[in-house]
Motif scaffolding. Sequence first.
Motif, PDB file in Angstrom:
ATOM      1  N   THR A  77       5.100  -1.211   1.547  1.00 55.92           N
ATOM      2  CA  THR A  77       4.208  -0.373   2.174  1.00 55.92           C
ATOM      3  C   THR A  77       4.617   0.863   2.734  1.00 55.92           C
ATOM      4  OG1 THR A  77       2.470  -2.367   2.447  1.00 55.92           O
ATOM      5  CG2 THR A  77       2.184  -0.178   3.657  1.00 55.92           C
ATOM      6  N   PHE A  88      -4.036  -2.288  -3.242  1.00 55.05           N
ATOM      7  CA  PHE A  88      -4.057  -0.776  -2.870  1.00 55.05           C
ATOM      8  C   PHE A  88      -3.540   0.097  -3.928  1.00 55.05           C
ATOM      9  CE2 PHE A  88      -3.738  -4.166   0.311  1.00 55.05           C
ATOM     10  CZ  PHE A  88      -4.651  -3.745   1.133  1.00 55.05           C
ATOM     11  N   ASP A 110      -8.994   1.216  -4.327  1.00 53.99           N
ATOM     12  CA  ASP A 110      -8.575   0.008  -3.746  1.00 53.99           C
ATOM     13  C   ASP A 110      -9.500  -1.124  -3.567  1.00 53.99           C
ATOM     14  OD1 ASP A 110      -6.125   1.502  -3.421  1.00 53.99           O
ATOM     15  OD2 ASP A 110      -6.617   1.977  -1.370  1.00 53.99           O
ATOM     16  N   ARG A 165      -9.433   5.508  -2.087  1.00 52.50           N
ATOM     17  CA  ARG A 165      -9.415   4.264  -0.865  1.00 52.50           C
ATOM     18  C   ARG A 165     -10.738   3.382  -1.283  1.00 52.50           C
ATOM     19  NH1 ARG A 165      -4.614   3.125   0.549  1.00 52.50           N
ATOM     20  NH2 ARG A 165      -3.664   4.723   1.490  1.00 52.50           N
ATOM     21  N   TYR A 190       1.907   4.240   3.346  1.00 49.01           N
ATOM     22  CA  TYR A 190       0.775   4.784   2.927  1.00 49.01           C
ATOM     23  C   TYR A 190       0.397   6.218   2.119  1.00 49.01           C
ATOM     24  CZ  TYR A 190      -1.168   1.372   5.957  1.00 49.01           C
ATOM     25  OH  TYR A 190      -1.487  -0.099   6.523  1.00 49.01           O
ATOM     26  N   ASP A 249       0.854  -1.301   0.132  1.00 45.43           N
ATOM     27  CA  ASP A 249       0.066  -0.096   0.020  1.00 45.43           C
ATOM     28  C   ASP A 249       0.895   1.196   0.091  1.00 45.43           C
ATOM     29  OD1 ASP A 249      -1.789   2.083   0.205  1.00 45.43           O
ATOM     30  OD2 ASP A 249      -3.005   1.095   1.905  1.00 45.43           O
TER      31      ASP A 249
END
Length: 917
Positions: free
Chosen positions: A810, A563, A558, A568, A812, A528
């Motif tokens: 990942t 992701f 996502d 989202r 974010y 992500d």
Amino acid sequence: MTAQALQTTTAALPRPEYPRPDWQRHDWLNLNGTWAFQLQTENNESGSTQLADRFDSEITVPFSWASPLSGIGRSETGIGWYKREVSWSPETSGSLVFLRFGAVDYNCDVWINGVHVGSHSGGYGTFEFDVTSVWKSGEGNIIVVKAEDFDLKSQTRGKQGYGEIRGIWQPVWLEARPQSYIQAAKFITKLDGSIQVNATVAANKAGDAKLQFAFAEGAVSHAELVTLEQGVNNISVSFQVADPQLWSPESPYLYEGEITLASGEGTDNIATYFGIREISTALYGDRKYRWITLNGKPAYLNGTLDQAFHETGYFTYPTDEAMRDEIYLAKRIGLNFIRIHIKPEEPRKLYWADKLGMMVMEDMPCFWGNPDETARPAYEREAKEIIDRDFNHPSIFSWVMFNETWGLRTDAETIALTSQDGGKAEATYLPETQEWVRSMYRWAKSVDPTRIVEENSPCNWDKVESDINTWHFYINGYEEVRAHVTEVVENTYPGSSFNCIGGNVQTDAPLMNSECGNVWGFTNGAGDSDLAWHYRYMLNEFRRHDKMCGFVFTELRDVTNEFNGYYRLDGREKFFGYEAFVPGMSLADLHAPDFIVIDAPPCQTVQAGATVSIPLLASSFSDRYHGQQLQLSWELWHDNLGTRVTNERGVVALDWNGFGVTPIAAPLTFGLPKQDAVAVLALTLRAADGTVVTRNFIAFDVRSGGDAPVYDADGQFIAVPVTDFVEHSFAHQWNAIQEGKTNGGKAGQFVYEISLPDAAAQALVGHVELAFEASAKRLLARNLEGARDQDHTISMMHGADAAVEYNSNTYYMTDNEFHESLINVLVDGEKVASFLLPDNPADSRGVLSYQYQEVQNKLDEAGSYGYLCKVTLPSSITAKLDRSRGFKLTLEAGEGGLALYGRNAGRYPIDILVNVK
């Protein structure tokens, strides 16, 4: 109770609107809502309705029994039994009564008052039963539905996995019709306004009838007398629309109105609509390859993969507004089409695509087993249902028959049974299966010649025959993407065997990407992380090639284990940060039909003061500005310790003529700043009236190259690498981005020993300023426990857990969810400043965090950046420093943690800077 009164009571029901706005009758009853339910997880039922007294729960229709909104929330396969008592009478005595299902997965049987009224097999097609003979008007009627879903490999299951569409998963309703009625009508439109309607009429008796069409508030009207035979009648009607208004994403004009059949058996009224548009392919100029055209003009297709998945209803949207919003979310970022992935879409969402102006590429659902004598007929039956149901939606421009060879390989065991050589068998896309796929392409073209058909959207270079030549790729890194796209383009030409299988070769079909992105483009994929940087240079590379006429980015939102969305899963926005480089820039600028390609890397490291030349290309897939002179404004600017400085700017007049990609005659040439900086070349293309056509940018990592950094400010700069702390007190601490960044979490301190110039070098310390780049630090599970990377196999297509917090890729991306931290700045133990760091962001603003990635397919906190923090020390402290010529700098973070970015990380090309004057 009247039908009208009954219908009013449905207002509080889930999905109360009529399910088919493209084919709507007024006398109907919504059966969504609460049904008695029993889930039987073993297939030992004889087919009777003896479960009548054993319903042990309630379910909310139309939601899959696996979904939260159903009230059941069990993902097991099995047999779902549904029961409901209904009292309803049609408005007109003697009307036929039909029980209609939007979709049921997979095998369905229905009983009314104990009488079996019909069966259906298939998870996505709509179906209905004439229940007139068993329906008791004005009395209670018991409806029992048996829905069997055991995920057989021969089922047209599609890409579920994220959440299952078990049992009833689209609306259920009752509908009244006269004894003679219109079963279906397909509209075939031409740009000159000629309309052909192929209608199917079910007649109870032979005789004459009047078939009438009235649209656009009566502006379009046509009526014909037809002679009906008893039974099913196929009727073709043609009429002309004066001054036709064409449907397009920019102007989605719909001719809304009604079809009426008036006969001695009553009057059948159907509210419907059509759009006038033509989708095709064509050669332009002296090119040997085709482009996709809409209404006779080239169209560049900016698209996204739409998994059509909702977190609470799974593949059933909770409301009509949610479906509208899905189209809106794509529209607002400048996309003009969506690819509905491995499934047909609900009719109401297709309605919103029609209404708002969003083209749709609709996939057929695949099966996951062998392409054998069980799977193939099931697939063929369902494909026909889908195309028949959705034929009239002007938004749909393409049917995709298969995806990535899913369900088309015969497994090794089956091949071994028939192999004569005794060798080791492998799953194989057999020649006979290739021919079946070719037949499915040709069949789809025969039943719908108005649309583009693709036989297989490939990732294995295995095309057979298609209207478009597409391919999939998931690669990260500018050089890698550039080389890959160039290779595909150069190998695409009539007669090329590239991207083909079984001795087939390419035609002049248009070249288009049908899946791309960076969710699978990394070692141990599917983290992500920020996608803003990758996305921009990828689209630049696409628009660089005259042959390419579109792309499909994975994906709109996502999903549960991918992701890579623009948004989202719950629709929250992700922030790409482009406006920080060019005022007003957004994702929509990258989707403009008229576009300026910057034929250069997204960032390059260069010597301060160097002169560079940047080639530009004009890419036009709209004639809106053809024949006009557009103004290309450019600016080279950089940030000097928080102050924006323009180095050079200019305006280039461009004669904007013709479709396609052409070089802009002279490259832009300019000198870079004579200091350490992140410099930005910002472009804005404007029409004569000042309207912004598109924006774009690239960046430069400008290095002075000396022992000490150079900035445009008075004083002497001391640069302390962020990793040169003498101590720290964080429970979790590590460095990243090739030692360009340090992290600490949760609460704790980084302590640095700062040495100032001695008296010989600087007689007086009269003024001291501190500057550093910092953000909060959100700790992930991998930061606390270590990464747990895993190979992401085909199981990810079926919803396997991505363990995103343990994934080493990942970090974010900046979105609506913030993680803040309060930090204190202490000099020799005395607090001199505090900063509230709003977030731990990552997006395209983290230029240096991309430029200094060690490898392109393994992300190390890529795109992360912080906030510029500046402190002027008070005179009481500088007086002491004049004597001591050094101090202890403490950066102290609360529970939100602390990340510090050095010269080769983040947004600003600085270490911890001490400016002494």
